[in-house]
Scaffold this motif. Sequence first.
Motif, PDB file in Angstrom:
ATOM      1  N   MET A 209     -57.877   0.498 -44.577  1.00  0.00           N
ATOM      2  CA  MET A 209     -56.574   0.169 -44.002  1.00  0.00           C
ATOM      3  C   MET A 209     -56.523   0.555 -42.522  1.00  0.00           C
ATOM      4  SD  MET A 209     -54.620  -1.488 -46.009  1.00  0.00           S
ATOM      5  CE  MET A 209     -53.110  -1.318 -45.047  1.00  0.00           C
ATOM      6  N   GLU A 210     -57.138   1.675 -42.166  1.00  0.00           N
ATOM      7  CA  GLU A 210     -57.168   2.091 -40.772  1.00  0.00           C
ATOM      8  C   GLU A 210     -57.955   1.089 -39.931  1.00  0.00           C
ATOM      9  OE1 GLU A 210     -56.345   4.155 -37.375  1.00  0.00           O
ATOM     10  OE2 GLU A 210     -55.468   4.432 -39.387  1.00  0.00           O
ATOM     11  N   CYS A 211     -59.041   0.572 -40.507  1.00  0.00           N
ATOM     12  CA  CYS A 211     -59.847  -0.433 -39.789  1.00  0.00           C
ATOM     13  C   CYS A 211     -59.062  -1.735 -39.611  1.00  0.00           C
ATOM     14  CB  CYS A 211     -61.149  -0.693 -40.544  1.00  0.00           C
ATOM     15  SG  CYS A 211     -62.290   0.714 -40.520  1.00  0.00           S
ATOM     16  N   LEU A 212     -58.310  -2.130 -40.626  1.00  0.00           N
ATOM     17  CA  LEU A 212     -57.450  -3.312 -40.497  1.00  0.00           C
ATOM     18  C   LEU A 212     -56.396  -3.087 -39.410  1.00  0.00           C
ATOM     19  CD1 LEU A 212     -56.907  -4.399 -44.210  1.00  0.00           C
ATOM     20  CD2 LEU A 212     -57.922  -5.794 -42.400  1.00  0.00           C
TER      21      LEU A 212
ATOM     22  N   PRO B  39     -62.181 -16.125 -53.761  1.00  0.00           N
ATOM     23  CA  PRO B  39     -60.869 -15.555 -54.084  1.00  0.00           C
ATOM     24  C   PRO B  39     -60.814 -14.037 -53.906  1.00  0.00           C
ATOM     25  CG  PRO B  39     -62.063 -16.048 -56.097  1.00  0.00           C
ATOM     26  CD  PRO B  39     -62.912 -16.562 -54.966  1.00  0.00           C
ATOM     27  N   THR B  40     -60.542 -13.598 -52.707  1.00  0.00           N
ATOM     28  CA  THR B  40     -60.406 -12.167 -52.433  1.00  0.00           C
ATOM     29  C   THR B  40     -59.455 -11.984 -51.263  1.00  0.00           C
ATOM     30  OG1 THR B  40     -61.659 -10.121 -52.053  1.00  0.00           O
ATOM     31  CG2 THR B  40     -62.338 -12.052 -50.793  1.00  0.00           C
ATOM     32  N   ASN B  41     -58.876 -10.797 -51.153  1.00  0.00           N
ATOM     33  CA  ASN B  41     -57.939 -10.573 -50.059  1.00  0.00           C
ATOM     34  C   ASN B  41     -58.595  -9.784 -48.925  1.00  0.00           C
ATOM     35  OD1 ASN B  41     -57.834  -7.774 -50.700  1.00  0.00           O
ATOM     36  ND2 ASN B  41     -56.157  -8.105 -52.149  1.00  0.00           N
ATOM     37  N   ALA B  42     -57.854  -9.638 -47.838  1.00  0.00           N
ATOM     38  CA  ALA B  42     -58.415  -9.024 -46.631  1.00  0.00           C
ATOM     39  C   ALA B  42     -58.867  -7.587 -46.879  1.00  0.00           C
ATOM     40  CB  ALA B  42     -57.384  -9.070 -45.509  1.00  0.00           C
ATOM     41  N   LEU B  43     -58.076  -6.816 -47.608  1.00  0.00           N
ATOM     42  CA  LEU B  43     -58.434  -5.425 -47.873  1.00  0.00           C
ATOM     43  C   LEU B  43     -59.740  -5.331 -48.653  1.00  0.00           C
ATOM     44  CD1 LEU B  43     -57.867  -2.404 -47.808  1.00  0.00           C
ATOM     45  CD2 LEU B  43     -56.428  -2.696 -49.833  1.00  0.00           C
ATOM     46  N   ASP B  44     -59.916  -6.186 -49.652  1.00  0.00           N
ATOM     47  CA  ASP B  44     -61.146  -6.150 -50.442  1.00  0.00           C
ATOM     48  C   ASP B  44     -62.368  -6.502 -49.595  1.00  0.00           C
ATOM     49  OD1 ASP B  44     -59.913  -5.360 -52.773  1.00  0.00           O
ATOM     50  OD2 ASP B  44     -59.614  -7.394 -53.526  1.00  0.00           O
ATOM     51  N   VAL B  45     -62.198  -7.434 -48.657  1.00  0.00           N
ATOM     52  CA  VAL B  45     -63.304  -7.782 -47.755  1.00  0.00           C
ATOM     53  C   VAL B  45     -63.705  -6.557 -46.940  1.00  0.00           C
ATOM     54  CG1 VAL B  45     -63.975  -9.130 -45.728  1.00  0.00           C
ATOM     55  CG2 VAL B  45     -62.775 -10.233 -47.623  1.00  0.00           C
ATOM     56  N   VAL B  46     -62.730  -5.849 -46.402  1.00  0.00           N
ATOM     57  CA  VAL B  46     -63.023  -4.667 -45.588  1.00  0.00           C
ATOM     58  C   VAL B  46     -63.642  -3.567 -46.446  1.00  0.00           C
ATOM     59  CG1 VAL B  46     -62.052  -2.929 -44.044  1.00  0.00           C
ATOM     60  CG2 VAL B  46     -61.185  -5.272 -43.988  1.00  0.00           C
ATOM     61  N   LEU B  47     -63.184  -3.424 -47.682  1.00  0.00           N
ATOM     62  CA  LEU B  47     -63.737  -2.408 -48.580  1.00  0.00           C
ATOM     63  C   LEU B  47     -65.222  -2.653 -48.870  1.00  0.00           C
ATOM     64  CD1 LEU B  47     -60.842  -1.792 -51.124  1.00  0.00           C
ATOM     65  CD2 LEU B  47     -61.926  -0.068 -49.654  1.00  0.00           C
ATOM     66  N   MET B  48     -65.657  -3.904 -48.753  1.00  0.00           N
ATOM     67  CA  MET B  48     -67.086  -4.187 -48.933  1.00  0.00           C
ATOM     68  C   MET B  48     -67.931  -3.403 -47.934  1.00  0.00           C
ATOM     69  SD  MET B  48     -67.033  -8.319 -49.548  1.00  0.00           S
ATOM     70  CE  MET B  48     -66.037  -9.048 -50.866  1.00  0.00           C
ATOM     71  N   GLY B  49     -67.349  -3.110 -46.781  1.00  0.00           N
ATOM     72  CA  GLY B  49     -68.065  -2.333 -45.780  1.00  0.00           C
ATOM     73  C   GLY B  49     -68.274  -0.886 -46.174  1.00  0.00           C
TER      74      GLY B  49
ATOM     75  N   GLN C 240     -61.770 -13.666 -38.433  1.00  0.00           N
ATOM     76  CA  GLN C 240     -62.750 -12.962 -37.614  1.00  0.00           C
ATOM     77  C   GLN C 240     -62.373 -11.492 -37.460  1.00  0.00           C
ATOM     78  OE1 GLN C 240     -65.781 -13.052 -37.003  1.00  0.00           O
ATOM     79  NE2 GLN C 240     -66.021 -14.471 -35.308  1.00  0.00           N
ATOM     80  N   ARG C 241     -61.090 -11.223 -37.310  1.00  0.00           N
ATOM     81  CA  ARG C 241     -60.634  -9.834 -37.192  1.00  0.00           C
ATOM     82  C   ARG C 241     -60.925  -9.058 -38.477  1.00  0.00           C
ATOM     83  NH1 ARG C 241     -55.585  -8.933 -33.365  1.00  0.00           N
ATOM     84  NH2 ARG C 241     -55.671 -10.769 -32.037  1.00  0.00           N
ATOM     85  N   VAL C 242     -60.752  -9.700 -39.621  1.00  0.00           N
ATOM     86  CA  VAL C 242     -61.036  -9.044 -40.902  1.00  0.00           C
ATOM     87  C   VAL C 242     -62.513  -8.685 -41.005  1.00  0.00           C
ATOM     88  CG1 VAL C 242     -61.134  -9.386 -43.413  1.00  0.00           C
ATOM     89  CG2 VAL C 242     -59.081 -10.048 -42.139  1.00  0.00           C
ATOM     90  N   PHE C 243     -63.368  -9.581 -40.562  1.00  0.00           N
ATOM     91  CA  PHE C 243     -64.802  -9.293 -40.615  1.00  0.00           C
ATOM     92  C   PHE C 243     -65.187  -8.181 -39.643  1.00  0.00           C
ATOM     93  CE2 PHE C 243     -68.025 -11.783 -42.996  1.00  0.00           C
ATOM     94  CZ  PHE C 243     -67.166 -12.191 -43.998  1.00  0.00           C
ATOM     95  N   LEU C 244     -64.500  -8.119 -38.514  1.00  0.00           N
ATOM     96  CA  LEU C 244     -64.733  -7.001 -37.592  1.00  0.00           C
ATOM     97  C   LEU C 244     -64.283  -5.694 -38.231  1.00  0.00           C
ATOM     98  CD1 LEU C 244     -63.602  -8.704 -34.296  1.00  0.00           C
ATOM     99  CD2 LEU C 244     -65.861  -7.767 -34.714  1.00  0.00           C
ATOM    100  N   ALA C 245     -63.152  -5.736 -38.938  1.00  0.00           N
ATOM    101  CA  ALA C 245     -62.677  -4.532 -39.640  1.00  0.00           C
ATOM    102  C   ALA C 245     -63.681  -4.095 -40.700  1.00  0.00           C
ATOM    103  CB  ALA C 245     -61.317  -4.807 -40.276  1.00  0.00           C
ATOM    104  N   ARG C 246     -64.307  -5.045 -41.380  1.00  0.00           N
ATOM    105  CA  ARG C 246     -65.326  -4.700 -42.373  1.00  0.00           C
ATOM    106  C   ARG C 246     -66.508  -3.994 -41.703  1.00  0.00           C
ATOM    107  NH1 ARG C 246     -69.266  -8.771 -45.678  1.00  0.00           N
ATOM    108  NH2 ARG C 246     -70.096  -8.944 -43.566  1.00  0.00           N
ATOM    109  N   ALA C 247     -66.909  -4.493 -40.541  1.00  0.00           N
ATOM    110  CA  ALA C 247     -68.005  -3.853 -39.810  1.00  0.00           C
ATOM    111  C   ALA C 247     -67.620  -2.436 -39.391  1.00  0.00           C
ATOM    112  CB  ALA C 247     -68.382  -4.691 -38.595  1.00  0.00           C
TER     113      ALA C 247
END
Length: 249
Positions: free
Chosen positions: A118-121, A88-98, A143-150
């Motif tokens: 947000m810029e990465c998203l 249970p998490t949203n796209a922004l939180d996934v990217v913030l993990m990076g 997949q795009r969200v995980f790329l944004a996290r990277a």
Amino acid sequence: MKPVVVENLTVAYQKKPVLSNVSFEVPEGKLIGIIGPNGAGKSTLIKAILGLIPKAAGEIKIYDKKYRAKDRVVGYVPQRGSVDWDFPTNALDVVLMGRYGHVGWFKRPGKKDTEIAMECLKKVGMEEYASRQISQLSGGQQQRVFLARALAQDAKVYFMDEPFVGVDAATERAIIELLNELKRQGKTVLVVHHDLQTVKEYFDHVILLNVNTVAAGATEEVFTLENLHRTYGGKLSFLEKDQLVVEQK
């Protein structure tokens, strides 16, 4: 210093070698394809380099140092199928993990980190889905969200495990554009890839793998019919000139 140097790497499951005496080094600022048949050890190779699974023997260095998980020099995009998308998490939180490598695991990301996320998203075309639960996203969107996290990790070396699998044509184009942007920034990107038709178009350098290192080097020198036969054996079929099909059994 080379971004990645692997020397005589051996990984075994229940005493059966999955990788055996694998050795190669890669140049900086290039897109590198890791190519081989099913069961060749491609994903295992990435996980062993990152210390996610133990190695039986060999030496691995990232910029002439032993890799540690807390190092910020490396970014990783795992196979989409290996991720629990019901978490249970949203796209922004996934990217913030990076960003945790920059702020520390026990500190909350600040305003600057949120702006970077947000810029990465935005770079992957997912900014409007920032508050969407990841379980509600399509495979290509995930997949795009995980790329944004990277991207948010701002690493020097990226490892991506089959980022093109299960995505639509638009997402694949977006991913390769992103990888080329990373290359222009001087980043080094290693990608596990299965589509032989696009290898010459996508990658500057290839590692042909089938338990052992078959060949590694510049694509125009290494990605040859002879080396592909050595890598795939009888599973390699030809439709017509310069067109290849791999029959996985």
